[in-house]
Write a protein that holds these residues in place. Structure first.
Motif, PDB file in Angstrom:
ATOM      1  N   SER A   8       3.907  75.416  84.710  1.00 54.95           N
ATOM      2  CA  SER A   8       3.059  74.721  85.678  1.00 54.95           C
ATOM      3  C   SER A   8       3.854  74.455  86.948  1.00 54.95           C
ATOM      4  N   ARG A   9       3.203  74.494  88.106  1.00 56.01           N
ATOM      5  CA  ARG A   9       3.867  74.087  89.344  1.00 56.01           C
ATOM      6  C   ARG A   9       3.732  72.589  89.552  1.00 56.01           C
ATOM      7  N   TYR A  10       2.566  72.062  89.185  1.00 55.65           N
ATOM      8  CA  TYR A  10       2.313  70.633  89.329  1.00 55.65           C
ATOM      9  C   TYR A  10       1.688  70.116  88.027  1.00 55.65           C
ATOM     10  N   LEU A  11       2.112  68.897  87.657  1.00 56.46           N
ATOM     11  CA  LEU A  11       1.621  68.321  86.402  1.00 56.46           C
ATOM     12  C   LEU A  11       1.503  66.814  86.600  1.00 56.46           C
ATOM     13  N   VAL A  12       0.393  66.238  86.164  1.00 56.06           N
ATOM     14  CA  VAL A  12       0.213  64.787  86.215  1.00 56.06           C
ATOM     15  C   VAL A  12      -0.062  64.314  84.803  1.00 56.06           C
ATOM     16  N   LYS A  13       0.740  63.363  84.344  1.00 54.45           N
ATOM     17  CA  LYS A  13       0.600  62.829  82.992  1.00 54.45           C
ATOM     18  C   LYS A  13       0.602  61.300  83.035  1.00 54.45           C
ATOM     19  N   ARG A  14       0.175  60.715  81.940  1.00 55.56           N
ATOM     20  CA  ARG A  14       0.153  59.259  81.838  1.00 55.56           C
ATOM     21  C   ARG A  14       1.341  58.765  81.024  1.00 55.56           C
ATOM     22  N   THR A  15       1.755  57.551  81.300  1.00 57.26           N
ATOM     23  CA  THR A  15       2.854  56.918  80.564  1.00 57.26           C
ATOM     24  C   THR A  15       2.566  56.955  79.075  1.00 57.26           C
ATOM     25  N   GLY A  16       3.593  57.371  78.309  1.00 54.87           N
ATOM     26  CA  GLY A  16       3.461  57.419  76.865  1.00 54.87           C
ATOM     27  C   GLY A  16       3.031  58.761  76.316  1.00 54.87           C
ATOM     28  N   GLU A  17       2.540  59.646  77.175  1.00 56.07           N
ATOM     29  CA  GLU A  17       2.124  60.970  76.707  1.00 56.07           C
ATOM     30  C   GLU A  17       3.335  61.806  76.343  1.00 56.07           C
ATOM     31  N   LYS A  18       3.132  62.750  75.436  1.00 58.34           N
ATOM     32  CA  LYS A  18       4.160  63.744  75.127  1.00 58.34           C
ATOM     33  C   LYS A  18       3.927  64.934  76.053  1.00 58.34           C
ATOM     34  N   VAL A  19       4.999  65.358  76.719  1.00 60.22           N
ATOM     35  CA  VAL A  19       4.861  66.385  77.748  1.00 60.22           C
ATOM     36  C   VAL A  19       5.745  67.584  77.395  1.00 60.22           C
ATOM     37  N   PHE A  20       5.180  68.767  77.536  1.00 54.69           N
ATOM     38  CA  PHE A  20       5.918  70.001  77.282  1.00 54.69           C
ATOM     39  C   PHE A  20       6.025  70.801  78.588  1.00 54.69           C
TER      40      PHE A  20
ATOM     41  N   LEU B  21      11.262  72.177  77.472  1.00 55.18           N
ATOM     42  CA  LEU B  21      11.720  70.796  77.672  1.00 55.18           C
ATOM     43  C   LEU B  21      10.602  69.868  77.228  1.00 55.18           C
ATOM     44  N   ILE B  22      10.961  68.864  76.445  1.00 53.43           N
ATOM     45  CA  ILE B  22       9.960  67.955  75.883  1.00 53.43           C
ATOM     46  C   ILE B  22      10.286  66.531  76.290  1.00 53.43           C
ATOM     47  N   LEU B  23       9.286  65.869  76.836  1.00 51.98           N
ATOM     48  CA  LEU B  23       9.391  64.444  77.113  1.00 51.98           C
ATOM     49  C   LEU B  23       8.622  63.752  75.994  1.00 51.98           C
ATOM     50  N   GLU B  24       9.330  63.117  75.102  1.00 53.36           N
ATOM     51  CA  GLU B  24       8.718  62.567  73.886  1.00 53.36           C
ATOM     52  C   GLU B  24       7.669  61.499  74.213  1.00 53.36           C
ATOM     53  N   SER B  25       7.963  60.644  75.176  1.00 51.18           N
ATOM     54  CA  SER B  25       7.039  59.594  75.595  1.00 51.18           C
ATOM     55  C   SER B  25       7.285  59.371  77.091  1.00 51.18           C
ATOM     56  N   ALA B  26       6.473  60.021  77.892  1.00 54.47           N
ATOM     57  CA  ALA B  26       6.736  60.046  79.331  1.00 54.47           C
ATOM     58  C   ALA B  26       6.752  58.640  79.924  1.00 54.47           C
ATOM     59  N   SER B  27       7.668  58.459  80.865  1.00 47.55           N
ATOM     60  CA  SER B  27       7.751  57.191  81.582  1.00 47.55           C
ATOM     61  C   SER B  27       7.752  57.481  83.078  1.00 47.55           C
ATOM     62  N   THR B  28       7.437  56.453  83.864  1.00 45.34           N
ATOM     63  CA  THR B  28       7.328  56.663  85.318  1.00 45.34           C
ATOM     64  C   THR B  28       8.640  57.107  85.935  1.00 45.34           C
ATOM     65  N   ASN B  29       9.770  56.698  85.344  1.00 48.91           N
ATOM     66  CA  ASN B  29      11.060  57.108  85.921  1.00 48.91           C
ATOM     67  C   ASN B  29      11.405  58.570  85.598  1.00 48.91           C
TER      68      ASN B  29
ATOM     69  N   PRO C 104      10.520  78.462  89.787  1.00 49.12           N
ATOM     70  CA  PRO C 104       9.987  77.806  90.986  1.00 49.12           C
ATOM     71  C   PRO C 104       9.901  76.287  90.868  1.00 49.12           C
ATOM     72  N   GLY C 105      10.072  75.761  89.661  1.00 51.94           N
ATOM     73  CA  GLY C 105      10.037  74.315  89.492  1.00 51.94           C
ATOM     74  C   GLY C 105       8.675  73.793  89.066  1.00 51.94           C
ATOM     75  N   THR C 106       8.705  72.664  88.366  1.00 55.44           N
ATOM     76  CA  THR C 106       7.486  71.928  88.001  1.00 55.44           C
ATOM     77  C   THR C 106       7.619  70.520  88.545  1.00 55.44           C
ATOM     78  N   ARG C 107       6.685  70.153  89.409  1.00 55.17           N
ATOM     79  CA  ARG C 107       6.707  68.782  89.936  1.00 55.17           C
ATOM     80  C   ARG C 107       5.846  67.922  89.024  1.00 55.17           C
ATOM     81  N   LEU C 108       6.507  67.041  88.279  1.00 56.44           N
ATOM     82  CA  LEU C 108       5.835  66.182  87.309  1.00 56.44           C
ATOM     83  C   LEU C 108       5.661  64.783  87.873  1.00 56.44           C
ATOM     84  N   THR C 109       4.449  64.292  87.789  1.00 59.60           N
ATOM     85  CA  THR C 109       4.160  62.913  88.159  1.00 59.60           C
ATOM     86  C   THR C 109       3.673  62.180  86.918  1.00 59.60           C
ATOM     87  N   VAL C 110       4.322  61.055  86.607  1.00 58.33           N
ATOM     88  CA  VAL C 110       3.915  60.237  85.471  1.00 58.33           C
ATOM     89  C   VAL C 110       3.320  58.934  85.995  1.00 58.33           C
TER      90      VAL C 110
END
Lengths: 114, 114
Positions: free
Chosen positions: A8-20, A76-84, A107-113
């Motif tokens: 993904s180039r851009y990704l928006v997730k919520r706090t606590g979600e598991k992100v791949f 890369l796995i974010l087990e429980s996404a946080s805003t930081n 090209p990078g993935t810009r992740l917003t939590v």
């Protein structure tokens, strides 16, 4: 043309979600890397892998894990996404052959939590 | 451990003027040195690298860098910049033995104006 692709180039997730975040390279490289890039801090190494099923912690592994089941793919796995963890994530690969040391970047993935 | 210092976070310059982006490193062992460029919303691309041999290294897009072991520097230069050179530039270092972990500087944003 050699290529590193990220899912993904851009990704928006919520706090606590598991992100791949997925990364695939087509250069048959043994080495793969995950970095995060933040303004004023440059690139910081999260995890790297020098072979299938092998992984090593980088400088900032806390809150992350990785998976390398196949040579061409490094997740890369974010087990429980946080805003930081809002950041730009860059994947790279390289060959261990002496003289062919440069890392090739996706090209990078810009992740917003949120 | 290696470290890289890019003292200038931002360098403004007019089109067709020369530019030098500074990079200093510290390491107790021999190193390989790299400059990468990142255009807006893209991944990193290798500009040039120093592995051994001639201390003056030429790269893509008219850039060159000089390895100075006594001053532990690897400054990047271009005699005449273009608007299209506006980007962020990263210096990186790694040991010339062992695993290929790169250490990046914090980056220098080159702003070329007409």
């Amino acid at each position: 043309d050699v290529k590193v692709t990220q899912s993904s180039r851009y990704l928006v997730k919520r706090t606590g979600e598991k992100v791949f975040l997925e990364c695939v390279q087509d250069m048959d490289h043994e080495n793969m890397f995950w970095y995060r890039q933040d303004p004023g801090l440059g690139l910081r190494l999260i995890y790297f892998s020098y072979d299938v099923k092998m992984k090593e912690k980088g400088d900032i592994p806390e809150g992350y894990s990785v998976s390398r089941e196949k040579k061409e793919r490094f997740s890369l796995i974010l087990e429980s996404a946080s805003t930081n963890q809002t950041s730009m994530y860059l994947c790279a690969s390289s060959s261990p052959t002496p003289g062919m040391n440069e890392q090739f970047f996706g090209p990078g993935t810009r992740l917003t939590v949120l | 451990a290696q470290s890289v210092t890019q003292l200038d976070s931002q360098v403004p310059v007019f089109e067709e003027a020369p530019v030098e982006l500074r990079c200093n490193y510290s390491s107790s062992v021999s190193v390989y040195l790299f400059w990468y460029v990142q255009y807006p919303n893209q991944g990193l691309q290798l500009l040039l690298k120093y592995l051994s041999g001639s201390t003056l290294v030429k790269g893509i897009n008219g850039f060159e860098a000089e390895f100075n072991k006594s001053q532990t520097s690897f400054h990047l230069r271009k005699p005449s910049v273009h608007i299209s050179d506006t980007a962020e530039y990263f210096c990186a270092v790694r040991m010339n033995t062992g695993f290929q972990k790169l250490v990046f500087g914090t980056g220098t944003r080159l702003l070329v104006s007409p």
